[in-house]
Write a protein that holds these residues in place. Structure first.
Motif, PDB file in Angstrom:
ATOM      1  N   TYR A   1     -16.929  21.585  13.789  1.00  0.00           N
ATOM      2  CA  TYR A   1     -17.035  20.164  13.805  1.00  0.00           C
ATOM      3  C   TYR A   1     -16.239  19.258  12.905  1.00  0.00           C
ATOM      4  O   TYR A   1     -16.458  20.045  11.880  1.00  0.00           O
ATOM      5  CB  TYR A   1     -18.579  19.701  13.817  1.00  0.00           C
ATOM      6  N   CYS A   2     -15.611  18.570  13.388  1.00  0.00           N
ATOM      7  CA  CYS A   2     -15.052  17.570  12.319  1.00  0.00           C
ATOM      8  C   CYS A   2     -15.797  16.408  12.434  1.00  0.00           C
ATOM      9  O   CYS A   2     -16.358  15.893  13.322  1.00  0.00           O
ATOM     10  CB  CYS A   2     -13.568  17.323  12.546  1.00  0.00           C
ATOM     11  N   ALA A   3     -15.944  15.328  11.265  1.00  0.00           N
ATOM     12  CA  ALA A   3     -16.615  14.173  11.128  1.00  0.00           C
ATOM     13  C   ALA A   3     -15.740  13.207  10.413  1.00  0.00           C
ATOM     14  O   ALA A   3     -15.150  13.553   9.429  1.00  0.00           O
ATOM     15  CB  ALA A   3     -18.234  14.426  10.908  1.00  0.00           C
ATOM     16  N   THR A   4     -16.140  12.035  10.561  1.00  0.00           N
ATOM     17  CA  THR A   4     -15.663  10.985   9.796  1.00  0.00           C
ATOM     18  C   THR A   4     -16.800   9.872   9.001  1.00  0.00           C
ATOM     19  O   THR A   4     -17.747   9.849   9.788  1.00  0.00           O
ATOM     20  CB  THR A   4     -14.554  10.100  10.569  1.00  0.00           C
ATOM     21  N   ASP A   5     -16.448   9.383   7.970  1.00  0.00           N
ATOM     22  CA  ASP A   5     -17.470   8.500   7.601  1.00  0.00           C
ATOM     23  C   ASP A   5     -16.999   6.856   7.896  1.00  0.00           C
ATOM     24  O   ASP A   5     -17.707   6.041   7.462  1.00  0.00           O
ATOM     25  CB  ASP A   5     -17.259   8.493   5.820  1.00  0.00           C
ATOM     26  N   TYR A   6     -15.879   6.831   8.833  1.00  0.00           N
ATOM     27  CA  TYR A   6     -16.011   5.744   9.692  1.00  0.00           C
ATOM     28  C   TYR A   6     -17.261   5.228  10.384  1.00  0.00           C
ATOM     29  O   TYR A   6     -17.688   6.193  11.165  1.00  0.00           O
ATOM     30  CB  TYR A   6     -14.854   5.663  10.504  1.00  0.00           C
TER      31      TYR A   6
ATOM     32  N   THR B   1      -7.679   5.810   6.002  1.00  0.00           N
ATOM     33  CA  THR B   1      -8.580   4.906   5.133  1.00  0.00           C
ATOM     34  C   THR B   1      -9.792   5.455   5.068  1.00  0.00           C
ATOM     35  O   THR B   1     -10.880   5.105   4.326  1.00  0.00           O
ATOM     36  CB  THR B   1      -8.787   3.673   6.045  1.00  0.00           C
ATOM     37  N   TYR B   2     -10.322   6.604   5.818  1.00  0.00           N
ATOM     38  CA  TYR B   2     -11.612   7.167   5.837  1.00  0.00           C
ATOM     39  C   TYR B   2     -11.505   8.684   5.476  1.00  0.00           C
ATOM     40  O   TYR B   2     -10.486   9.251   5.810  1.00  0.00           O
ATOM     41  CB  TYR B   2     -12.292   7.087   7.134  1.00  0.00           C
ATOM     42  N   VAL B   3     -12.708   9.348   5.097  1.00  0.00           N
ATOM     43  CA  VAL B   3     -12.660  10.772   4.816  1.00  0.00           C
ATOM     44  C   VAL B   3     -13.014  11.540   6.184  1.00  0.00           C
ATOM     45  O   VAL B   3     -13.637  10.997   7.017  1.00  0.00           O
ATOM     46  CB  VAL B   3     -13.805  11.069   3.797  1.00  0.00           C
ATOM     47  N   ILE B   4     -12.340  12.599   6.350  1.00  0.00           N
ATOM     48  CA  ILE B   4     -12.721  13.547   7.136  1.00  0.00           C
ATOM     49  C   ILE B   4     -13.167  14.977   6.874  1.00  0.00           C
ATOM     50  O   ILE B   4     -12.675  15.625   5.901  1.00  0.00           O
ATOM     51  CB  ILE B   4     -11.484  13.880   8.083  1.00  0.00           C
ATOM     52  N   GLY B   5     -14.339  15.451   7.268  1.00  0.00           N
ATOM     53  CA  GLY B   5     -14.839  16.560   6.845  1.00  0.00           C
ATOM     54  C   GLY B   5     -15.156  17.591   7.882  1.00  0.00           C
ATOM     55  O   GLY B   5     -15.041  17.211   9.184  1.00  0.00           O
ATOM     56  N   TRP B   6     -14.908  18.791   7.575  1.00  0.00           N
ATOM     57  CA  TRP B   6     -15.169  19.791   8.629  1.00  0.00           C
ATOM     58  C   TRP B   6     -16.393  20.397   8.270  1.00  0.00           C
ATOM     59  O   TRP B   6     -16.573  20.956   6.927  1.00  0.00           O
ATOM     60  CB  TRP B   6     -13.908  21.022   8.540  1.00  0.00           C
ATOM     61  N   PHE B   7     -17.281  20.821   9.257  1.00  0.00           N
ATOM     62  CA  PHE B   7     -18.479  21.422   9.168  1.00  0.00           C
ATOM     63  C   PHE B   7     -18.651  22.705  10.003  1.00  0.00           C
ATOM     64  O   PHE B   7     -17.712  22.411  10.993  1.00  0.00           O
ATOM     65  CB  PHE B   7     -19.650  20.191   9.285  1.00  0.00           C
ATOM     66  N   ARG B   8     -19.402  23.343   9.938  1.00  0.00           N
ATOM     67  CA  ARG B   8     -19.881  24.420  10.607  1.00  0.00           C
ATOM     68  C   ARG B   8     -21.525  24.665  10.965  1.00  0.00           C
ATOM     69  O   ARG B   8     -22.026  24.617  10.117  1.00  0.00           O
ATOM     70  CB  ARG B   8     -19.299  25.822  10.576  1.00  0.00           C
ATOM     71  N   GLN B   9     -21.739  25.332  12.188  1.00  0.00           N
ATOM     72  CA  GLN B   9     -23.194  25.571  12.354  1.00  0.00           C
ATOM     73  C   GLN B   9     -23.081  27.116  13.227  1.00  0.00           C
ATOM     74  O   GLN B   9     -22.597  27.058  14.315  1.00  0.00           O
ATOM     75  CB  GLN B   9     -23.943  24.684  13.030  1.00  0.00           C
TER      76      GLN B   9
ATOM     77  N   LEU C   1     -22.531  14.157   2.759  1.00  0.00           N
ATOM     78  CA  LEU C   1     -23.158  12.994   3.097  1.00  0.00           C
ATOM     79  C   LEU C   1     -22.263  11.655   3.672  1.00  0.00           C
ATOM     80  O   LEU C   1     -21.100  11.760   3.460  1.00  0.00           O
ATOM     81  CB  LEU C   1     -24.133  12.450   2.107  1.00  0.00           C
ATOM     82  N   HIS C   2     -22.909  11.006   4.475  1.00  0.00           N
ATOM     83  CA  HIS C   2     -22.579   9.915   5.164  1.00  0.00           C
ATOM     84  C   HIS C   2     -21.536   9.748   6.004  1.00  0.00           C
ATOM     85  O   HIS C   2     -20.427   8.935   6.174  1.00  0.00           O
ATOM     86  CB  HIS C   2     -21.989   8.832   3.763  1.00  0.00           C
ATOM     87  N   TYR C   3     -21.586  10.945   6.921  1.00  0.00           N
ATOM     88  CA  TYR C   3     -20.591  10.989   7.895  1.00  0.00           C
ATOM     89  C   TYR C   3     -21.127  10.277   9.103  1.00  0.00           C
ATOM     90  O   TYR C   3     -22.377  10.719   9.630  1.00  0.00           O
ATOM     91  CB  TYR C   3     -20.128  12.528   8.319  1.00  0.00           C
ATOM     92  N   ASP C   4     -20.322   9.289   9.753  1.00  0.00           N
ATOM     93  CA  ASP C   4     -20.857   8.476  10.823  1.00  0.00           C
ATOM     94  C   ASP C   4     -20.499   8.875  12.200  1.00  0.00           C
ATOM     95  O   ASP C   4     -21.302   8.597  13.265  1.00  0.00           O
ATOM     96  CB  ASP C   4     -20.520   7.115  10.606  1.00  0.00           C
ATOM     97  N   ASN C   5     -19.552   9.631  12.409  1.00  0.00           N
ATOM     98  CA  ASN C   5     -19.104   9.867  13.745  1.00  0.00           C
ATOM     99  C   ASN C   5     -18.587  11.596  13.808  1.00  0.00           C
ATOM    100  O   ASN C   5     -17.915  11.785  12.905  1.00  0.00           O
ATOM    101  CB  ASN C   5     -17.852   9.047  14.030  1.00  0.00           C
ATOM    102  N   TRP C   6     -18.953  12.002  14.862  1.00  0.00           N
ATOM    103  CA  TRP C   6     -18.686  13.670  14.852  1.00  0.00           C
ATOM    104  C   TRP C   6     -17.906  13.779  16.176  1.00  0.00           C
ATOM    105  O   TRP C   6     -18.220  13.283  17.394  1.00  0.00           O
ATOM    106  CB  TRP C   6     -20.113  14.254  14.881  1.00  0.00           C
ATOM    107  N   GLY C   7     -17.313  14.840  16.246  1.00  0.00           N
ATOM    108  CA  GLY C   7     -16.692  15.512  17.453  1.00  0.00           C
ATOM    109  C   GLY C   7     -17.734  16.369  18.156  1.00  0.00           C
ATOM    110  O   GLY C   7     -18.688  16.537  17.806  1.00  0.00           O
ATOM    111  N   GLN C   8     -17.193  17.035  19.039  1.00  0.00           N
ATOM    112  CA  GLN C   8     -18.105  17.744  20.004  1.00  0.00           C
ATOM    113  C   GLN C   8     -18.215  19.406  19.401  1.00  0.00           C
ATOM    114  O   GLN C   8     -19.113  19.837  19.944  1.00  0.00           O
ATOM    115  CB  GLN C   8     -17.690  17.751  21.361  1.00  0.00           C
ATOM    116  N   GLY C   9     -17.071  19.672  18.811  1.00  0.00           N
ATOM    117  CA  GLY C   9     -17.089  20.937  18.127  1.00  0.00           C
ATOM    118  C   GLY C   9     -16.268  21.996  18.815  1.00  0.00           C
ATOM    119  O   GLY C   9     -15.932  21.671  19.970  1.00  0.00           O
TER     120      GLY C   9
END
Length: 131
Positions: free
Chosen positions: A95-100, A31-39, A116-124
């Motif tokens: 990191y993965c994140a979701t817009d939930y 139902t929601y989008v999952i994104g992968w980010f990196r830093q 944009l609009h990612y509300d919850n994040w993992g620890q990486g």
């Protein structure tokens, strides 16, 4: 309770591969989008890839196209990022994140910004590409 837990990072030589996993709980994955980010050290966080499991839309940043593949297994509540042909410049915390719960992210090339609009994040999870 919403949780996103990344795994699969590690040390790999240039040209090697890794598969990152993002195990989610507390919401319905398709139902929601999952994104992968990196830093990377000293750099801003950047989006890498995203997936909208309900319609199969995916998006990749330019540096990830042709090398990374995002997929989801809704039965396992897990999203994967297969990374091939890794380069030293891929070294970062991923990191993965979701817009939930907002549900406002748009994972599409037509989006103004799919990051944009990612509300919850993992620890990486740390990915290091080095010889």
């Amino acid at each position: 309770q919403v949780q996103l837990v990344e795994s699969g990072g590690g040390l790999v030589q240039p040209g090697g591969s890794l598969r990152l996993s993002c195990a989610v709980s507390g919401f319905i994955l398709d139902t929601y989008v999952i994104g992968w980010f990196r830093q990377a050290p000293g750099k801003e966080r950047e989006g890498v890839s995203c997936i909208s499991s309900n319609d199969g839309n995916t998006y990749y940043t330019t540096s990830a196209k042709g090398r990374f593949t995002i997929s989801s297994d809704t039965a396992k509540n897990t999203v994967y990022l297969q990374m091939n042909s890794l380069k030293p410049e891929d070294t970062a915390v991923y990191y993965c994140a979701t817009d939930y719960p907002g549900g406002l992210a748009t994972c599409s090339s037509r989006s103004y910004s799919p990051w944009l609009h990612y509300d919850n994040w993992g620890q990486g999870t740390q990915v290091t590409v080095s010889s």
